[in-house]
Enzyme design. Structure first.
Site, PDB file in Angstrom:
ATOM      1  N   GLY A   8      -8.677  -8.559 -22.443  1.00  0.00           N
ATOM      2  CA  GLY A   8      -8.703  -9.911 -22.996  1.00  0.00           C
ATOM      3  C   GLY A   8      -9.257 -10.904 -21.991  1.00  0.00           C
ATOM      4  O   GLY A   8      -8.820 -12.055 -21.934  1.00  0.00           O
ATOM      5  N   SER A  11     -11.583 -14.924 -22.563  1.00  0.00           N
ATOM      6  CA  SER A  11     -11.156 -16.292 -22.870  1.00  0.00           C
ATOM      7  C   SER A  11      -9.764 -16.537 -22.284  1.00  0.00           C
ATOM      8  O   SER A  11      -9.079 -15.611 -21.860  1.00  0.00           O
ATOM      9  CB  SER A  11     -11.123 -16.535 -24.392  1.00  0.00           C
ATOM     10  OG  SER A  11     -10.172 -15.663 -25.013  1.00  0.00           O
ATOM     11  N   ASP A  47     -12.100  -2.316 -27.659  1.00  0.00           N
ATOM     12  CA  ASP A  47     -11.037  -2.744 -28.564  1.00  0.00           C
ATOM     13  C   ASP A  47      -9.780  -2.012 -28.122  1.00  0.00           C
ATOM     14  O   ASP A  47      -9.689  -0.780 -28.245  1.00  0.00           O
ATOM     15  CB  ASP A  47     -11.404  -2.381 -30.006  1.00  0.00           C
ATOM     16  CG  ASP A  47     -10.356  -2.838 -31.017  1.00  0.00           C
ATOM     17  OD1 ASP A  47      -9.216  -3.156 -30.599  1.00  0.00           O
ATOM     18  OD2 ASP A  47     -10.659  -2.866 -32.222  1.00  0.00           O
ATOM     19  N   TYR A 139       5.512 -12.282 -33.140  1.00  0.00           N
ATOM     20  CA  TYR A 139       4.918 -12.472 -31.820  1.00  0.00           C
ATOM     21  C   TYR A 139       5.988 -12.310 -30.747  1.00  0.00           C
ATOM     22  O   TYR A 139       5.785 -11.607 -29.750  1.00  0.00           O
ATOM     23  CB  TYR A 139       4.275 -13.854 -31.721  1.00  0.00           C
ATOM     24  CG  TYR A 139       3.735 -14.161 -30.342  1.00  0.00           C
ATOM     25  CD1 TYR A 139       2.532 -13.624 -29.910  1.00  0.00           C
ATOM     26  CD2 TYR A 139       4.450 -14.980 -29.465  1.00  0.00           C
ATOM     27  CE1 TYR A 139       2.042 -13.891 -28.641  1.00  0.00           C
ATOM     28  CE2 TYR A 139       3.973 -15.252 -28.194  1.00  0.00           C
ATOM     29  CZ  TYR A 139       2.768 -14.705 -27.784  1.00  0.00           C
ATOM     30  OH  TYR A 139       2.297 -14.971 -26.517  1.00  0.00           O
ATOM     31  N   SER A 140       7.138 -12.943 -30.949  1.00  0.00           N
ATOM     32  CA  SER A 140       8.241 -12.829 -29.993  1.00  0.00           C
ATOM     33  C   SER A 140       8.664 -11.369 -29.834  1.00  0.00           C
ATOM     34  O   SER A 140       8.920 -10.899 -28.713  1.00  0.00           O
ATOM     35  CB  SER A 140       9.437 -13.665 -30.456  1.00  0.00           C
ATOM     36  OG  SER A 140       9.098 -15.043 -30.547  1.00  0.00           O
ATOM     37  N   ALA A 141       8.739 -10.651 -30.943  1.00  0.00           N
ATOM     38  CA  ALA A 141       9.137  -9.242 -30.894  1.00  0.00           C
ATOM     39  C   ALA A 141       8.127  -8.397 -30.128  1.00  0.00           C
ATOM     40  O   ALA A 141       8.500  -7.495 -29.356  1.00  0.00           O
ATOM     41  CB  ALA A 141       9.296  -8.699 -32.315  1.00  0.00           C
ATOM     42  N   SER A 142       6.850  -8.688 -30.309  1.00  0.00           N
ATOM     43  CA  SER A 142       5.815  -7.913 -29.609  1.00  0.00           C
ATOM     44  C   SER A 142       5.907  -8.117 -28.102  1.00  0.00           C
ATOM     45  O   SER A 142       5.686  -7.184 -27.318  1.00  0.00           O
ATOM     46  CB  SER A 142       4.421  -8.285 -30.123  1.00  0.00           C
ATOM     47  OG  SER A 142       4.026  -9.585 -29.688  1.00  0.00           O
ATOM     48  N   LYS A 143       6.244  -9.331 -27.680  1.00  0.00           N
ATOM     49  CA  LYS A 143       6.351  -9.609 -26.244  1.00  0.00           C
ATOM     50  C   LYS A 143       7.656  -9.062 -25.663  1.00  0.00           C
ATOM     51  O   LYS A 143       7.696  -8.633 -24.508  1.00  0.00           O
ATOM     52  CB  LYS A 143       6.224 -11.113 -25.996  1.00  0.00           C
ATOM     53  CG  LYS A 143       4.842 -11.669 -26.333  1.00  0.00           C
ATOM     54  CD  LYS A 143       3.743 -10.961 -25.553  1.00  0.00           C
ATOM     55  CE  LYS A 143       2.384 -11.564 -25.774  1.00  0.00           C
ATOM     56  NZ  LYS A 143       1.322 -10.885 -24.980  1.00  0.00           N
ATOM     57  N   THR A 174      -4.892 -23.114 -24.213  1.00  0.00           N
ATOM     58  CA  THR A 174      -6.046 -22.221 -24.346  1.00  0.00           C
ATOM     59  C   THR A 174      -6.491 -22.189 -25.813  1.00  0.00           C
ATOM     60  O   THR A 174      -5.900 -22.841 -26.669  1.00  0.00           O
ATOM     61  CB  THR A 174      -5.695 -20.779 -23.918  1.00  0.00           C
ATOM     62  OG1 THR A 174      -4.768 -20.226 -24.870  1.00  0.00           O
ATOM     63  CG2 THR A 174      -5.089 -20.738 -22.533  1.00  0.00           C
TER      64      THR A 174
END
Length: 259
Positions: A8, A11, A47, A139-143, A174
Site C-alpha cells: 500500500g 498513497s 494485489d 474495519y475495527s474487527a479487521s484491525k 489521507t
C-alpha cells in the site's frame, strides 16, 4: 544498503513511509495495484489479496536486492455502515484486504527472513483495533485481528531473530477518508449512521500528517528491541491507556457517545 518492502505504498501513510525510508538511504520497494516507480522507490505491481502475486513480488525483491530487512504491511481500506445491513460481500472484502492481504504478504516474505535468521515485520493497524468504532465495526474487527496475529507471530518467529510490531495510528489525514466504502443502508432504523460517520471523517481530515506515522514506523524498524505494540499520536496513547485501566463498559459507552 538495507531493504524495506511496504504494501500500500502508493498513497497515504505508505507513500510517506516509502519516501522517508528512501530519504534515510534505504532501498525501498512498494507493493500496490496502482503505484509507479520513482527515482528512489521501486514499484512492484501486486494485489495483496492474491497469494500468488505476493509470492511473486517477494521473489522479485529478492532477485533485485538479495534480502528483505524490514517488511511493513500497510495496505488496507475501510467500510462503514450498520452491522445488520452490511452485506456478506462487503464484509468479506474488508477482511480479504485488511487481514488476509497482510497474512498473504507476511507468508511471502517470512521464508527469506527465517533463512537469514533476521528481519523486522511491522503492521499498520489502528486505534480502532482497541477502541471499536460504531458503524466501522468490520474495519475495527479487521484491525483487531491484525493485532492478535502480530502478537502470536512474534512468539512463533522469535527463535529466528525476527521482530514483529504493530503501529496503531489514530486519525491521519489521507485519501483513506475519501476512499471509504460508505453504506447508509438501514438508516431509517439506525438514525445516527450519517452523523456518526461524518464526525469520524471530520476527525480524520483534521488528523495527523502521514509523515508523523512514517517517522514512527522508521523509529520502530530501527530499534534494537522493539515493543509488540505502539500507538500513533499522543492523545491516542492516552485513550488506549485509559482503556486498559477503566472498566470496559464505561470506555465503550464513552466511545458510543462520541459517535
Amino acid at each position: 544498503m538495507k531493504t524495506v518492502v511496504i504494501t500500500g505504498g502508493s498513497s497515504g501513510i505508505g507513500k510517506a513511509t516509502a519516501a522517508y525510508f528512501a530519504q534515510k538511504g534505504w532501498r525501498v520497494f512498494e507493493w500496490s495495484r496502482s503505484g509507479t516507480s520513482t527515482e528512489s522507490v521501486t514499484h512492484i505491481a501486486c494485489d495483496v489479496t492474491s497469494p500468488e502475486e505476493t509470492q511473486a513480488a517477494a521473489r522479485e525483491v529478492i532477485r533485485q536486492a538479495g534480502e528483505i530487512d524490514v517488511f511493513i504491511s500497510n495496505a488496507g481500506f475501510g467500510i462503514s455502515g450498520a452491522v445488520e445491513f452490511t452485506t456478506s460481500e462487503d464484509a468479506h472484502r474488508q477482511m480479504e484486504v485488511n487481514f488476509f492481504g497482510a497474512l498473504n504478504s507476511v507468508q511471502a516474505v517470512l521464508p527469506y527472513m527465517r533463512e537469514r535468521k533476521a528481519g523486522r515485520i511491522l503492521f499498520t493497524s489502528s486505534v480502532a483495533a482497541v477502541l471499536s468504532i460504531p458503524y466501522q465495526s468490520l474495519y475495527s474487527a479487521s484491525k483487531a485481528a491484525i493485532n492478535a496475529l502480530a502478537l502470536a507471530l512474534q512468539n512463533e518467529v522469535r527463535a529466528f531473530g525476527i521482530h514483529v510490531s504493530v503501529l496503531m495510528p489514530g486519525d491521519v489525514s489521507t485519501g483513506f477518508t475519501a476512499a471509504r466504502n460508505k453504506s447508509e443502508e438501514g438508516m431509517n432504523a439506525y438514525v445516527n449512521i450519517r452523523k456518526a460517520v461524518a464526525a469520524m471523517e471530520k476527525d480524520e481530515q483534521g488528523g495527523m500528517a502521514p509523515i508523523q506515522m512514517a517517522k514512527q514506523l522508521y523509529s520502530i524498524a530501527t530499534r534494537r528491541c522493539p515493543a509488540p505494540q505502539y500507538v500513533g499520536g499522543a492523545q491516542y496513547k492516552l485513550f488506549c491507556f485509559l482503556d486498559r485501566i477503566l472498566p470496559k463498559r464505561f470506555v465503550n459507552w464513552v466511545v458510543g457517545r462520541l459517535y
